[in-house]
Design a protein around this motif. Sequence first.
Motif, PDB file in Angstrom:
ATOM      1  N   ILE A 159     -22.453  79.299  16.091  1.00  0.00           N
ATOM      2  CA  ILE A 159     -22.005  79.073  17.462  1.00  0.00           C
ATOM      3  C   ILE A 159     -20.977  77.951  17.383  1.00  0.00           C
ATOM      4  O   ILE A 159     -21.317  76.768  17.466  1.00  0.00           O
ATOM      5  CB  ILE A 159     -23.164  78.683  18.371  1.00  0.00           C
ATOM      6  CG1 ILE A 159     -24.290  79.716  18.207  1.00  0.00           C
ATOM      7  CG2 ILE A 159     -22.729  78.623  19.823  1.00  0.00           C
ATOM      8  CD1 ILE A 159     -25.635  79.153  18.499  1.00  0.00           C
ATOM      9  N   PRO A 160     -19.706  78.312  17.154  1.00  0.00           N
ATOM     10  CA  PRO A 160     -18.703  77.291  16.809  1.00  0.00           C
ATOM     11  C   PRO A 160     -18.568  76.197  17.868  1.00  0.00           C
ATOM     12  O   PRO A 160     -18.484  75.016  17.523  1.00  0.00           O
ATOM     13  CB  PRO A 160     -17.408  78.084  16.667  1.00  0.00           C
ATOM     14  CG  PRO A 160     -17.780  79.532  16.670  1.00  0.00           C
ATOM     15  CD  PRO A 160     -19.158  79.661  17.211  1.00  0.00           C
ATOM     16  N   VAL A 161     -18.547  76.558  19.132  1.00  0.00           N
ATOM     17  CA  VAL A 161     -18.308  75.537  20.169  1.00  0.00           C
ATOM     18  C   VAL A 161     -19.371  74.436  20.100  1.00  0.00           C
ATOM     19  O   VAL A 161     -19.071  73.255  20.249  1.00  0.00           O
ATOM     20  CB  VAL A 161     -18.318  76.169  21.581  1.00  0.00           C
ATOM     21  CG1 VAL A 161     -18.016  75.125  22.634  1.00  0.00           C
ATOM     22  CG2 VAL A 161     -17.320  77.308  21.652  1.00  0.00           C
ATOM     23  N   LEU A 162     -20.613  74.834  19.887  1.00  0.00           N
ATOM     24  CA  LEU A 162     -21.698  73.858  19.858  1.00  0.00           C
ATOM     25  C   LEU A 162     -21.883  73.231  18.479  1.00  0.00           C
ATOM     26  O   LEU A 162     -22.661  72.300  18.328  1.00  0.00           O
ATOM     27  CB  LEU A 162     -23.019  74.537  20.256  1.00  0.00           C
ATOM     28  CG  LEU A 162     -23.105  75.125  21.654  1.00  0.00           C
ATOM     29  CD1 LEU A 162     -24.456  75.798  21.846  1.00  0.00           C
ATOM     30  CD2 LEU A 162     -22.921  74.035  22.701  1.00  0.00           C
ATOM     31  N   ARG A 163     -21.216  73.781  17.501  1.00  0.00           N
ATOM     32  CA  ARG A 163     -21.437  73.392  16.100  1.00  0.00           C
ATOM     33  C   ARG A 163     -22.914  73.535  15.748  1.00  0.00           C
ATOM     34  O   ARG A 163     -23.544  72.628  15.201  1.00  0.00           O
ATOM     35  CB  ARG A 163     -20.959  71.955  15.857  1.00  0.00           C
ATOM     36  CG  ARG A 163     -19.453  71.855  16.067  1.00  0.00           C
ATOM     37  CD  ARG A 163     -18.986  70.432  15.937  1.00  0.00           C
ATOM     38  NE  ARG A 163     -17.841  70.214  16.799  1.00  0.00           N
ATOM     39  CZ  ARG A 163     -17.318  69.037  17.049  1.00  0.00           C
ATOM     40  NH1 ARG A 163     -17.829  67.958  16.509  1.00  0.00           N
ATOM     41  NH2 ARG A 163     -16.276  68.925  17.832  1.00  0.00           N
ATOM     42  N   GLU A 164     -23.450  74.684  16.109  1.00  0.00           N
ATOM     43  CA  GLU A 164     -24.850  74.966  15.811  1.00  0.00           C
ATOM     44  C   GLU A 164     -24.958  76.363  15.219  1.00  0.00           C
ATOM     45  O   GLU A 164     -24.002  77.136  15.254  1.00  0.00           O
ATOM     46  CB  GLU A 164     -25.690  74.863  17.098  1.00  0.00           C
ATOM     47  CG  GLU A 164     -25.812  73.425  17.570  1.00  0.00           C
ATOM     48  CD  GLU A 164     -26.632  73.244  18.838  1.00  0.00           C
ATOM     49  OE1 GLU A 164     -27.155  74.238  19.362  1.00  0.00           O
ATOM     50  OE2 GLU A 164     -26.735  72.092  19.289  1.00  0.00           O
ATOM     51  N   GLU A 165     -26.143  76.669  14.678  1.00  0.00           N
ATOM     52  CA  GLU A 165     -26.382  77.976  14.071  1.00  0.00           C
ATOM     53  C   GLU A 165     -27.653  78.560  14.654  1.00  0.00           C
ATOM     54  O   GLU A 165     -28.669  77.869  14.749  1.00  0.00           O
ATOM     55  CB  GLU A 165     -26.634  77.826  12.568  1.00  0.00           C
ATOM     56  CG  GLU A 165     -25.396  77.642  11.743  1.00  0.00           C
ATOM     57  CD  GLU A 165     -25.732  77.510  10.268  1.00  0.00           C
ATOM     58  OE1 GLU A 165     -26.918  77.277   9.931  1.00  0.00           O
ATOM     59  OE2 GLU A 165     -24.806  77.648   9.459  1.00  0.00           O
ATOM     60  N   LEU A 166     -27.595  79.828  14.988  1.00  0.00           N
ATOM     61  CA  LEU A 166     -28.791  80.512  15.474  1.00  0.00           C
ATOM     62  C   LEU A 166     -29.287  81.443  14.371  1.00  0.00           C
ATOM     63  O   LEU A 166     -28.514  82.235  13.828  1.00  0.00           O
ATOM     64  CB  LEU A 166     -28.459  81.318  16.728  1.00  0.00           C
ATOM     65  CG  LEU A 166     -29.655  82.031  17.353  1.00  0.00           C
ATOM     66  CD1 LEU A 166     -30.550  81.035  18.089  1.00  0.00           C
ATOM     67  CD2 LEU A 166     -29.188  83.113  18.312  1.00  0.00           C
ATOM     68  N   HIS A 167     -30.575  81.338  14.041  1.00  0.00           N
ATOM     69  CA  HIS A 167     -31.175  82.195  13.011  1.00  0.00           C
ATOM     70  C   HIS A 167     -31.983  83.273  13.710  1.00  0.00           C
ATOM     71  O   HIS A 167     -32.816  82.968  14.561  1.00  0.00           O
ATOM     72  CB  HIS A 167     -32.078  81.363  12.095  1.00  0.00           C
ATOM     73  CG  HIS A 167     -31.328  80.270  11.391  1.00  0.00           C
ATOM     74  ND1 HIS A 167     -31.055  80.291  10.044  1.00  0.00           N
ATOM     75  CD2 HIS A 167     -30.757  79.130  11.871  1.00  0.00           C
ATOM     76  CE1 HIS A 167     -30.357  79.200   9.722  1.00  0.00           C
ATOM     77  NE2 HIS A 167     -30.167  78.484  10.813  1.00  0.00           N
ATOM     78  N   VAL A 168     -31.718  84.514  13.345  1.00  0.00           N
ATOM     79  CA  VAL A 168     -32.380  85.633  14.017  1.00  0.00           C
ATOM     80  C   VAL A 168     -33.229  86.382  12.999  1.00  0.00           C
ATOM     81  O   VAL A 168     -32.696  86.897  12.005  1.00  0.00           O
ATOM     82  CB  VAL A 168     -31.344  86.610  14.621  1.00  0.00           C
ATOM     83  CG1 VAL A 168     -32.050  87.683  15.444  1.00  0.00           C
ATOM     84  CG2 VAL A 168     -30.324  85.859  15.470  1.00  0.00           C
TER      85      VAL A 168
END
Lengths: 433, 429
Positions: free
Chosen positions: B8-17
């Motif tokens: 999630i580039p804008v938040l500088r985060e990663e979502l693991h699914v």
Amino acid sequence: MSDITFSTWELRPGVHLHVAPTEKFKTVRIRVALETPLAQDTATANALVPMVLRRGSQRYPTLRDIARHLESLYGSAFGFDTRKIGESQIIEAHYHVPSERFLPGADGLLRASVEFLAETLLRPLLTADGAFLPEYVQSERESLRQRIDGLVDERMQYAVQRCYANMCRDEPFGIYRYGKSEDLSHIDPAGLYARYERLIGESRVHIIVVGAVDPEKTRELFAAGFPIPRDGLVDIPAPAVAQPKSVRTVVERLDVLQGVLVLGCRLPVRYADDAYPALLMYNGVLGGFSHSKLFMEVRERASLAYTAFSRMDTVKGVQILFAGIDVGKFEQARDIMLRQLDDVREGKVTDSELEATRKALVNGLRSGLDDPGQIIHARLLGAVGGRQWGVDELVAAVEDVTRDDIAEVARGVALDTVYFLRDHAGEDEGHAD
Amino acid sequence: MQIEVREIPVLREELHVGRLSSGLTVFVLPRPGFHKKYASFATHYGSVDNCFVPPGGRRVCVPDGIAHFLEHTLFEKENGNASDWFSELGASSNAYTSYLLTTYLFSCTDRFEACLDILLNFVLEPYFSPANIEKERGIIEQELLMYDDMPDRRVILALLEALYHEHPVRVDIGGTVQSIREVTAELLTACYDTFYHPENMSLVVLGDVEPVRVIEQVAENVDRRGFAKRGAIERIFPAEPPQVRERRVEIEMTASRPRLALGFKELPEAAPGRGQLRERLLMGLVLRSLFGRSSPLYSALYEDGLIDDSFYSYYESSPTYGHTLVGGETDDPDKLLDRLQSGIAEHVDRGIDADEFERLRRAYLGRFLDNFNSLEQVAASFLSHHVRGSWLFDTFELVESLTVEEANDRLQRHFASENFSVAILRPKG
């Protein structure tokens, strides 16, 4: 464990800046709180001041100008509120601005935010002869009247306020945070502006900033960009302490479907006292959580209520025990609730109640460090309550509280007022409950 | 078990699914440095799902409010109450039911793994006893009476009843004191067996956690339970005419002032998922331009004393319903209604200009970012998108791609047909 550390400066006499730099949040939050004594003759006018300020400033003279400016600052959220902590009335401006880090090209948002706060708080729109605009005062007087009279539509908050108003009828704490609507007709634009000048000039001011900011740069921005005038500091007396001589029962009637029972109590311990952690444990065991006695007994065992809890104002030293109940179950619910208080007094607190409360408090304290609103509120409470409890300090103290400490607090708690809001049924039978 | 990582580039985060063999989908959004860990376990089952065909079964219709009743009852177990088990670990737990979802959640700062197992166990192991059902009936009755004493809630319910002929969105999420009397253990079991299957559920976890470990723990707990693969649940919605049912309704109750609520009905036409998300975002901008604080209409109504801070406007949609609600407290609901109608007509004629659209877009993004501070809010928004087949994080990119022409088109189509209902609450006595 605590990752939130405040730097504090006194920018001018009585103007305190508290800055907690942290990279945890996506926005920077700023609160400017003006603390002044809660008093009959000023409460309503004080509450009206921010409502007029938000209508327009010299540079942004209308609601619409303000809203458009905030939109251009990436939807910065701005609002005023008035709250009561102990016997202080707090007029506060809230401001959230997106962190510059997440918005490429959005530099200078913090500077623009300080400029905006100074503009709305310190440069109100005035008539040629130095009064607030009559049309703004007139219209906001009506808004405030509706806000005060509209409390009755929120049955639970209304019942709590009515309980406190009865219980503290001779103390400032009984005053509603927005004052009373009868006062409004006496407030004119010139008088209100005079009140504003004293509020700005004499209040204790707490400016609290949490977010991805540089503390020193923030200090410079506020020191230079927020020139709040100072004209002597108002004295804020310590909250009055009163002990009930006997318990008063007040029944009020309204066309409601559900009854609201509120038991108002006096507490033996305040926010700044060393026994404050024991007070937190006492309230937690009794009614702070869904494992607490009130919830378990009134809701889960007796199935009498959907909501049953207790809340405190620890700066004043008061507590309410609360339940929304069937109108016919007044005595039953009251007796169950008072029985819970007695049980805590007698030390009838199980190990699991004790430990669940301790863990829930620790959980709440640590979780609060992830919430900018809670961080700010805790700082403000400390500033008003006269002691800055650190999270680690409070956690350690809560860990040490014993069943006896809790019972000792409970034994010092005195029931003052039993308030019941109910329907009109049986009203004509000619006897009060 | 498969794990996919989405940036999630804008938040500088990663979502693991994680997609488990039982059919459950697990979403983990790590938040390094946070003390709080938060998990939300949801089933795609809400108050509107009261007529359905279970996979391989026969059509069932159930009393209003049963999804919410089930949510209450699920905490009760033979050996105690699940919320006590969380309390013993210092965690706080809760649950809520909406039109489309039932969600169970906890937040903790310690013993996360133990809490996560409690969450999975209590939701996946039902226990419906007559005594517990009676107890919850008493509690829920008080909950419904509490809502019935709230004027703002009552006027919106009256409006939804006027907007919809048949769709269950017109009934309160909790049902009524009458309808919950019909709830039985058999009916609860029928609903549970249909909707509380991992294929119909998802789990969201946020906080300073190790994503792979979380997903493995969930897989170990859920996959051993031997859930069979199943087909889809058929959800049966009554045919809902596009027109509103009633133009105007009035109710009376004890209140300090009158309330006006105005509803525009527009059943969704865009494809579910991304298409409807785009529509919702456009509607968000359209409503800001029309009723937002920077709009000429808001200023005029405020300055004339017809609205105050209680004024609201929002659009809500699912694949089967869609409406805008506008309203608030006012001393003169009839005059406010006139002014709203003429203000809307003028705005539809004039349209939204390009500068204004840019300013609103910018503000929308800033406000949207603010939601990501709260783990609770991220989880709730994420699930609310997920159940509608959309992806919360697409919002950033979609908002950037919207055009002023589309917004004007949306404005026209939503308001020009004058497909609206009005509800007025007048103080009694």
